[in-house]
Design a protein around this motif. Structure first.
Motif, PDB file in Angstrom:
ATOM      1  N   LEU A  20       0.804  -1.210   0.000  1.00 25.12           N
ATOM      2  CA  LEU A  20       0.000   0.000   0.000  1.00 25.12           C
ATOM      3  C   LEU A  20       0.845   1.273   0.000  1.00 25.12           C
ATOM      4  O   LEU A  20       0.494   2.262  -0.652  1.00 25.12           O
ATOM      5  N   LEU A  21       1.958   1.263   0.713  1.00 22.48           N
ATOM      6  CA  LEU A  21       2.769   2.473   0.835  1.00 22.48           C
ATOM      7  C   LEU A  21       3.784   2.633  -0.288  1.00 22.48           C
ATOM      8  O   LEU A  21       4.025   3.753  -0.765  1.00 22.48           O
ATOM      9  N   ASP A  22       4.379   1.519  -0.717  1.00 27.78           N
ATOM     10  CA  ASP A  22       5.492   1.606  -1.664  1.00 27.78           C
ATOM     11  C   ASP A  22       5.235   0.900  -2.986  1.00 27.78           C
ATOM     12  O   ASP A  22       6.093   0.907  -3.870  1.00 27.78           O
ATOM     13  N   GLY A  23       4.070   0.269  -3.122  1.00 29.83           N
ATOM     14  CA  GLY A  23       3.757  -0.417  -4.368  1.00 29.83           C
ATOM     15  C   GLY A  23       4.511  -1.705  -4.578  1.00 29.83           C
ATOM     16  O   GLY A  23       4.547  -2.250  -5.687  1.00 29.83           O
ATOM     17  N   LYS A  24       5.112  -2.257  -3.507  1.00 28.38           N
ATOM     18  CA  LYS A  24       5.890  -3.484  -3.605  1.00 28.38           C
ATOM     19  C   LYS A  24       4.960  -4.685  -3.465  1.00 28.38           C
ATOM     20  O   LYS A  24       4.431  -4.960  -2.384  1.00 28.38           O
ATOM     21  N   VAL A  25       4.769  -5.415  -4.560  1.00 32.34           N
ATOM     22  CA  VAL A  25       3.866  -6.564  -4.560  1.00 32.34           C
ATOM     23  C   VAL A  25       4.607  -7.773  -4.004  1.00 32.34           C
ATOM     24  O   VAL A  25       5.645  -8.168  -4.545  1.00 32.34           O
ATOM     25  N   PRO A  26       4.103  -8.389  -2.914  1.00 31.77           N
ATOM     26  CA  PRO A  26       4.788  -9.572  -2.378  1.00 31.77           C
ATOM     27  C   PRO A  26       4.750 -10.722  -3.374  1.00 31.77           C
ATOM     28  O   PRO A  26       3.892 -10.776  -4.261  1.00 31.77           O
ATOM     29  N   GLU A  27       5.665 -11.637  -3.204  1.00 33.54           N
ATOM     30  CA  GLU A  27       5.634 -12.845  -4.018  1.00 33.54           C
ATOM     31  C   GLU A  27       4.412 -13.667  -3.625  1.00 33.54           C
ATOM     32  O   GLU A  27       4.160 -13.906  -2.439  1.00 33.54           O
ATOM     33  N   THR A  28       3.625 -14.080  -4.589  1.00 29.71           N
ATOM     34  CA  THR A  28       2.422 -14.841  -4.265  1.00 29.71           C
ATOM     35  C   THR A  28       2.789 -16.153  -3.583  1.00 29.71           C
ATOM     36  O   THR A  28       3.791 -16.788  -3.923  1.00 29.71           O
ATOM     37  N   GLY A  29       1.985 -16.525  -2.589  1.00 31.70           N
ATOM     38  CA  GLY A  29       2.253 -17.733  -1.821  1.00 31.70           C
ATOM     39  C   GLY A  29       3.028 -17.487  -0.542  1.00 31.70           C
ATOM     40  O   GLY A  29       3.342 -18.438   0.186  1.00 31.70           O
ATOM     41  N   LEU A  30       3.311 -16.220  -0.222  1.00 34.91           N
ATOM     42  CA  LEU A  30       4.013 -15.903   1.019  1.00 34.91           C
ATOM     43  C   LEU A  30       3.230 -16.436   2.212  1.00 34.91           C
ATOM     44  O   LEU A  30       2.009 -16.295   2.279  1.00 34.91           O
TER      45      LEU A  30
END
Length: 515
Positions: free
Chosen positions: A502-512
């Motif tokens: 939300l803050l930095d636009g960093k999409v986590p790796e799916t499946g975390l």
């Protein structure tokens, strides 16, 4: 909770307040020449919550001294007639605490239900989102039919007291007849008192309201944080407006592929799983678990309590008694948060001694009843929105045939949730569909967060939502925890992932996976 098809929690802070004591309508003005997307909101200090929002005091200032601000936004009563009559939707915001140059826009919250007031819930949990406030204005709202937004009105406070005392798990023909009469009377009161708004409460209507909010708030994209039913609302929004989705998070995920029957059966399994986890946790504490010597003993004693209450209620909060239905409802409410397990233990211990106050306080919180005997409209709105959305209508004969399946899913909650499917009997408005459409090709990534121990939105729905959103849209995150939702657990792994997106636009790796 006899009528609503699915269990849902009131704000957990309301539960704590109740326990501590024990221990606008539709407008008729034509808008033919008005562009509602060009309206300007008049933000002012927030008033005290209305009766439909639950009453109480105006929200306290934020930790930095800033005040919450409230406004109303006009929206079409009928989105099929956007230039026709309007309703007013209540909004609340906390302006961004960071530098203007760092501000992304507004972050819109929906906390679920359906039927929960965002205007009262956001301030109750505002501190939990302080980090998000550094780059967003935090905004929430009362969806149409809820709180101060053209609220659904059904029965009055005294009638609701009687309604929630009824036997919600009828055992014979006479009890079934009474149950059906009570349901029809409640639903009839909704039609009598709220006939104008009832046809316009579908989740698709609320999603269109949110896109209007996006425009009025001045945002090119909708940045969104949806919790519980708010994930369904967010999914429907993404389906209708995929190109308008900004950064979005779904937490405590509704399975969008299920009918209302399948959703109720899933909740039976989810609440049973949460009860099993509670019983194991309590029994592991030895002398600190006064309600059983083993996990199975805890569950056996709860089952016996509920069976005894069916024929002989015990004193609750004067002048009401704790019935089997109220006790089941109260136990369910306590399972929404691991923080409330200690209250459940106290409530059960108290009930075994013939005092039902704590379990009744928990049940009151679920039903939106405050200490003064006044109900918010959360239960009325919950029924109205669910029945407007859900096409199936279930007869008592059908429910009886389904009881063995529900009992197999949960010996404790099975009957309760099966009979809840009768909630839309003879509803004034036809349901829209078997289940919502959330397919959103072309949408920005949506972070979908599931909790393995969630009772109300079982974890299995997380993957179903990811798949239904479509390839390249849903990004799955698993939290191995307890309670309803993940972000508010304060788990660092979860919060870092959500905040990072939300803050930095960093999409986590799916499946975390976080634990």
């Amino acid at each position: 909770m006899p009528n609503p098809p699915r269990l849902r929690a009131a704000a957990l802070t309301a539960t704590a307040l109740v326990l501590s004591s024990v221990l606008a309508g539709c407008g008729d003005d034509s808008q033919e020449d008005e562009d509602l997307s060009a309206q300007e909101l008049s933000w002012k200090d927030c008033p005290a919550p209305s009766a439909a929002e639950g009453g109480g005091n105006p929200p306290s200032p934020l930790p930095d001294g800033d005040k919450w601000q409230c406004a109303t936004m006009k929206a079409p009563l009928d989105w099929a007639k956007p230039k026709g009559d309007t309703i007013e939707l209540a909004l609340i915001r906390a302006k961004s605490s960071g530098a203007e140059s760092d501000r992304i826009g507004s972050l819109l919250f929906n906390f679920g239900g359906p039927g929960g007031s965002g205007v009262t819930t956001l301030p109750a949990f505002g501190e939990d989102y302080a980090k998000l406030r550094t780059r967003y204005d935090l905004v929430s709202f009362d969806p149409r039919g809820v709180g101060r937004s053209a609220p659904v009105e059904c029965e009055n406070n005294l009638e609701l007291d009687a309604y929630f005392q009824q036997d919600a798990t009828p055992d014979d023909a006479a009890e079934r007849a009474d149950f059906l009469v009570n349901t029809k009377e409640f639903n009839g009161a909704c039609e009598t008192n709220s006939e104008k708004i009832l046809p316009h409460l579908r989740t698709t209507d609320a999603a269109r309201d949110m896109d209007l909010m996006r425009q009025v708030l001045g945002d090119a994209k909708l940045h969104y944080f949806g919790i519980s039913y708010g994930t369904e609302l967010g999914g429907v929004y993404a389906h209708l407006f995929p190109r308008n989705v900004g950064r979005a998070v779904f937490d405590a995920v509704v399975d969008p592929t299920q009918t209302s029957e399948q959703g109720s059966l899933g909740q039976a399994k989810g609440f049973q799983r949460a009860l099993d986890n509670y019983a194991e946790d309590c029994a592991s504490k030895a002398e600190d678990c006064p309600v059983g010597n083993s996990a199975q003993d805890v569950k056996n004693r709860i089952a016996k309590l509920l069976k005894d209450l069916d024929s002989k209620p015990i004193p609750g909060i004067y002048p009401r008694d704790l019935t089997q239905s109220a006790a089941t409802n109260g136990i369910a409410q306590a399972l929404y948060s691991q923080d409330f397990w200690e209250y459940l233990t106290e409530g059960l211990d108290q009930a075994y001694d013939g005092n039902g106050q704590i379990l009744m306080a928990l049940s009151d919180s679920m039903n939106g009843r405050n200490q003064d005997g006044q109900y918010s409209n959360i239960s009325a709105a919950n029924v109205a929105i669910n029945c407007a959305d859900d096409k199936p209508r279930y007869s008592t004969d059908y429910i009886q045939r389904k009881l063995p399946e529900f009992r197999a899913a949960s010996p404790l909650f099975g009957d309760f949730l099966a009979w809840g499917m009768a909630g839309c009997t003879d509803w004034a408005v036809a349901g829209a569909a078997d289940h919502p459409d959330v397919s959103a090709p072309g949408s920005a990534p949506i972070l979908v967060v599931g909790n393995t121990g969630d009772p109300a939105t079982p974890y299995e729905g997380t993957k179903k939502m990811v798949d239904a959103l479509g390839e390249g849209v849903g990004v799955e995150l698993t939290y191995r925890g307890q309670g309803h939702g993940a972000y508010d657990s304060k788990n660092k792994c979860v919060q870092d992932a959500v905040n990072g997106y939300l803050l930095d636009g960093k999409v986590p790796e799916t499946g975390l996976v976080c634990s």
